[in-house]
Write a protein that holds these residues in place. Sequence first.
Motif, PDB file in Angstrom:
ATOM      1  N   ARG A  28       0.864  -1.184   0.000  1.00 41.89           N
ATOM      2  CA  ARG A  28       0.000   0.000   0.000  1.00 41.89           C
ATOM      3  C   ARG A  28       0.893   1.224   0.000  1.00 41.89           C
ATOM      4  O   ARG A  28       1.750   1.384   0.873  1.00 41.89           O
ATOM      5  N   ILE A  29       0.679   2.103  -0.969  1.00 37.96           N
ATOM      6  CA  ILE A  29       1.459   3.330  -1.100  1.00 37.96           C
ATOM      7  C   ILE A  29       0.503   4.495  -0.912  1.00 37.96           C
ATOM      8  O   ILE A  29      -0.508   4.593  -1.605  1.00 37.96           O
ATOM      9  N   PHE A  30       0.811   5.374   0.025  1.00 38.79           N
ATOM     10  CA  PHE A  30      -0.044   6.530   0.286  1.00 38.79           C
ATOM     11  C   PHE A  30       0.298   7.683  -0.651  1.00 38.79           C
ATOM     12  O   PHE A  30       1.450   7.827  -1.079  1.00 38.79           O
ATOM     13  N   ALA A  31      -0.697   8.507  -0.954  1.00 44.28           N
ATOM     14  CA  ALA A  31      -0.466   9.715  -1.745  1.00 44.28           C
ATOM     15  C   ALA A  31       0.562  10.572  -1.017  1.00 44.28           C
ATOM     16  O   ALA A  31       0.491  10.742   0.201  1.00 44.28           O
ATOM     17  N   LYS A  45       6.897   1.481  -1.449  1.00 42.89           N
ATOM     18  CA  LYS A  45       7.210   2.686  -0.680  1.00 42.89           C
ATOM     19  C   LYS A  45       8.732   2.827  -0.621  1.00 42.89           C
ATOM     20  O   LYS A  45       9.433   1.829  -0.462  1.00 42.89           O
ATOM     21  N   ALA A  57       4.161   9.579  -5.124  1.00 40.35           N
ATOM     22  CA  ALA A  57       2.828   9.092  -5.480  1.00 40.35           C
ATOM     23  C   ALA A  57       1.840  10.250  -5.525  1.00 40.35           C
ATOM     24  O   ALA A  57       1.747  11.034  -4.577  1.00 40.35           O
ATOM     25  N   ASP A  59      -1.509   9.719  -5.980  1.00 36.88           N
ATOM     26  CA  ASP A  59      -2.718   9.209  -5.332  1.00 36.88           C
ATOM     27  C   ASP A  59      -2.347   7.953  -4.558  1.00 36.88           C
ATOM     28  O   ASP A  59      -1.304   7.343  -4.804  1.00 36.88           O
ATOM     29  N   GLU A  60      -3.228   7.532  -3.668  1.00 35.11           N
ATOM     30  CA  GLU A  60      -3.012   6.279  -2.944  1.00 35.11           C
ATOM     31  C   GLU A  60      -3.164   5.103  -3.904  1.00 35.11           C
ATOM     32  O   GLU A  60      -4.013   5.122  -4.801  1.00 35.11           O
ATOM     33  N   ASP A  62      -3.567   1.053  -3.291  1.00 36.04           N
ATOM     34  CA  ASP A  62      -3.683  -0.015  -2.296  1.00 36.04           C
ATOM     35  C   ASP A  62      -3.729  -1.374  -2.981  1.00 36.04           C
ATOM     36  O   ASP A  62      -4.748  -1.789  -3.512  1.00 36.04           O
ATOM     37  N   VAL A  73       0.300   2.752  -9.632  1.00 35.47           N
ATOM     38  CA  VAL A  73       0.411   4.029  -8.936  1.00 35.47           C
ATOM     39  C   VAL A  73       0.921   5.080  -9.915  1.00 35.47           C
ATOM     40  O   VAL A  73       1.834   4.816 -10.701  1.00 35.47           O
TER      41      VAL A  73
END
Length: 133
Positions: A28-31, A45, A57, A59-60, A62, A73
Motif C-alpha cells: 500500500r502506497i499513500f499519496a 514505498k 505518489a 494518489d493512494e 492499495d 500508482v
Amino acid sequence: MTALTKNTPRTRVGIGQRFRDPVAATTRIFAGAMVALNATGFAVKAAPSATRIRGVALDEADNSAGAAGDVAVDIERGPFLVANDTTNPVTRAHIGGTVYVVDDTTVGSSATGTIAAGKCLDVTPEGVVVEIL
C-alpha cells in the motif's frame, strides 16, 4: 524492429515527469509518499532496501490484497519538499549534493545502507527540497 521509413508520430507522456508503475504484491502506497522500485521493477514505498527511487505518489495505491501488478500508482518526478532526518540531517552544506532515503517521507545525509533520493535543492525549517530524477 526496423528503422523508420516514414514519419511516425510519438505519444508524449506529460512533460516526461509523470509515470504509471505497477505496484508490488501486498503493498500500500499513500499519496505523497516517495516511491521506489524493487529488484523486479514493481513500485514500493521508498525504503533503504529498494533498488532505485522513482518519484512521489500522486494518489493512494492499495495493492495490499493483490498480486504484483494488480494495481498501478501514478508518480511524478521533480522537486518535492520532504522531511529531514533527525539522526543524519541534511544541512545547507548538502545543497547541490545527493541526499538519501530514510523512509517514504524522509531523507538524510548518510549514504550507508540506503539508496539515493535525489539532489538537494534547498533546506528549510519545513524540510528538504529534493529533486527526484
